[in-house]
Write a protein that holds these residues in place. Structure first.
Motif, PDB file in Angstrom:
ATOM      1  N   UNK A 177       0.783  -1.220   0.000  1.00 43.70           N
ATOM      2  CA  UNK A 177       0.000   0.000   0.000  1.00 43.70           C
ATOM      3  C   UNK A 177       0.822   1.280   0.000  1.00 43.70           C
ATOM      4  N   UNK A 178       0.127   2.381  -0.211  1.00 47.72           N
ATOM      5  CA  UNK A 178       0.751   3.694  -0.362  1.00 47.72           C
ATOM      6  C   UNK A 178       1.489   4.138   0.895  1.00 47.72           C
ATOM      7  N   UNK A 179       0.861   3.981   2.059  1.00 45.34           N
ATOM      8  CA  UNK A 179       1.473   4.449   3.298  1.00 45.34           C
ATOM      9  C   UNK A 179       2.804   3.744   3.562  1.00 45.34           C
ATOM     10  N   UNK A 180       2.835   2.432   3.404  1.00 41.80           N
ATOM     11  CA  UNK A 180       4.066   1.676   3.635  1.00 41.80           C
ATOM     12  C   UNK A 180       5.156   2.097   2.662  1.00 41.80           C
ATOM     13  N   UNK A 181       4.773   2.372   1.425  1.00 41.46           N
ATOM     14  CA  UNK A 181       5.751   2.791   0.417  1.00 41.46           C
ATOM     15  C   UNK A 181       6.369   4.127   0.785  1.00 41.46           C
ATOM     16  N   UNK A 182       5.544   5.085   1.181  1.00 46.90           N
ATOM     17  CA  UNK A 182       6.057   6.413   1.504  1.00 46.90           C
ATOM     18  C   UNK A 182       6.852   6.422   2.813  1.00 46.90           C
ATOM     19  N   UNK A 183       6.464   5.590   3.781  1.00 48.17           N
ATOM     20  CA  UNK A 183       7.243   5.503   5.010  1.00 48.17           C
ATOM     21  C   UNK A 183       8.608   4.871   4.751  1.00 48.17           C
ATOM     22  N   UNK A 184       8.668   3.952   3.787  1.00 45.87           N
ATOM     23  CA  UNK A 184       9.965   3.403   3.363  1.00 45.87           C
ATOM     24  C   UNK A 184      10.818   4.495   2.732  1.00 45.87           C
ATOM     25  N   UNK A 185      10.189   5.317   1.902  1.00 48.69           N
ATOM     26  CA  UNK A 185      10.899   6.445   1.292  1.00 48.69           C
ATOM     27  C   UNK A 185      11.417   7.388   2.370  1.00 48.69           C
ATOM     28  N   UNK A 186      10.594   7.668   3.374  1.00 51.47           N
ATOM     29  CA  UNK A 186      11.015   8.521   4.499  1.00 51.47           C
ATOM     30  C   UNK A 186      12.242   7.935   5.189  1.00 51.47           C
TER      31      UNK A 186
END
Length: 445
Positions: A177-186
């Motif tokens: 999902x989107x949230x997990x992807x962006x938290x990985x980016x963070x």
């Protein structure tokens, strides 16, 4: 505490300079890969309309055309005990991390487009700020004879970072999902932020505001705290013939590249029958290869044999490559041929950009490094917009062969402009203007 943290500084170590700017651009590429390629592709897979995807692209692109607004503030205001541009680099990284978190927590992003676009705009804004600060720091601390190699590491690292985020964060996006992807980016950006935190510009400066240290004499001499002197310095620099030629060179080259790179996916889909996913994978692979070779050899070759000479060669190779594509019509539907073409083109494109950006960096005054280099890059961004806008009119009125010839003509025009740029003469004139600016500032007080 200062005694415990006694690492070499950017002004003392060429290796640290290369490592630091490679890290900054790697972080920049991480965010750009997802914002400009990964998320738009995901939106398309989720059935969003071209108009909605276009709105997202605009939200991510606009902040990069307004870097010239923040750049003069970077030249005018800073916290010298931590360096001239390092405080801005850290602020940009902090803002980038916080905005990525905000982006990650947008509820149901595909059905909440207003918040989604606003959050993307915020992430891209801090990405643009970090880019402008990193560029200005490089102009300040990288000697002229190392700028080509530094640009090789910078541009190559950005391409590698973009490829990594496309592969890793896109996979997480689809699986978790989107949230997990962006938290990985963070997490990835936060990890890289350790580098500008611990590496200072000059010896004796503070690591953080609450640690011991003081402003270096070099930073104090370069810093201008008078708006009239800054604006006068900018005016005097851009009155120079070579500054205007560099602006034109950036406008034409970035416009030509963006024209061709908007044309290429249309060609791949309509002629070769590729899907957007296949093209994205090919593009990511090409950028990874181009980025690594650019880091290892691109800057070194330009540094070893001269900027203008090597850019001339790369321009020629790009023209010959596209000319070969023009005459290879019977092989256009061959997937392997197009895959190989994209890899070679992106490699030549990356190294040619390294040379042009190195020229722009060398032609900057250290007193107004953020403002001048950002104006150079902004004109390149304007050229990119102009290049993209030509895709429709040219392709609608001409066949593929003629459309490719337009690109070759643009590169030929850039080659012609390059011949009139006299770097040595410009650098000497910049030194005179810096001396006059410093004298003017002293006389003011």
């Amino acid at each position: 505490m200062q005694a415990k943290i006694n690492f070499p500084t950017l002004s003392e170590s060429a290796f640290l300079r290369y490592f630091n700017f490679a890290a900054l651009y790697f972080a920049e590429g991480l965010a750009q890969g997802m914002l400009f390629v990964g998320i738009p592709a995901w939106m398309a897979m989720q059935g969003k309309s071209p108009s909605e995807i276009g709105q997202f692209a605009v939200a991510c692109s606009v902040p990069w055309t307004f870097k010239f607004i923040i750049a003069p503030l970077m030249d005018r205001y800073t916290y010298l005990p931590m360096g001239r541009k390092r405080p801005w680099v850290l602020f940009g990284h902090l803002g980038l991390m916080l905005s990525i978190i905000a982006f990650a927590f947008v509820d149901d992003p595909l059905n909440n487009l207003n918040k989604f676009l606003a959050a993307a705009f915020l992430v891209s804004s801090f990405g643009a700020m970090q880019d402008a600060a990193g560029d200005a720091m490089a102009v300040d601390v990288v000697p002229a004879d190392q700028q080509a190699r530094a640009n090789g590491y910078m541009q190559g690292s950005r391409m590698v970072g973009s490829s990594l985020s496309l592969v890793l964060c896109s996979w997480i996006l689809n699986e978790y999902g989107f949230k997990a992807s962006m938290l990985t980016l963070f997490f990835l950006v936060a990890l890289i932020t350790i580098v500008p935190i611990v590496i200072r510009e000059h010896k004796g400066e503070k690591i953080l505001p609450f640690t011991t240290g003081k402003a270096s004499e070099t930073s104090q001499k370069l810093q201008i705290s008078n708006w009239s002197v800054i604006l006068k310095a900018l005016f005097n620099v851009f009155r120079l013939r070579n500054s205007l030629l560099v602006v034109i060179l950036l406008f034409i080259t970035q416009g030509a590249y963006n024209f061709f790179e908007h044309l290429l996916p249309i060609f791949a889909v309509k002629i070769t029958g590729w899907t957007n996913v296949v093209y994205s994978q090919a593009f990511a692979t090409a950028d990874l290869i181009g980025g690594i070779i650019g880091m290892l050899a691109g800057g070194y070759l330009i540094e070893r044999f001269g900027k203008k000479r090597m850019i001339n060669i790369y321009f020629l190779l790009i023209v010959l490559l596209v000319l070969a594509l023009n005459f290879a019509g019977v092989y256009w539907q061959n997937t392997n041929m197009l895959y190989g073409f994209i890899i070679v083109y992106r490699l030549l494109n990356a190294i040619a950009k390294i040379g042009v950006f190195a020229i722009a960096m060398q032609c900057c005054s250290k007193n107004i490094s953020a403002s001048q280099f950002t104006i150079f890059m902004t004109m390149g961004a304007v050229g990119s917009i102009a290049g993209a806008s030509l895709v429709g009119p040219i392709k609608e009125n001409f066949n593929w062969n003629i459309s490719f010839i337009f690109f070759e003509l643009f590169i030929g025009l850039a080659w012609l402009i390059l011949q009139f740029i006299n770097i040595e003469k410009h650098v000497a004139k910049i030194a005179e203007l810096e001396h006059e600016s410093t004298k003017s500032l002293v006389d003011t007080f």
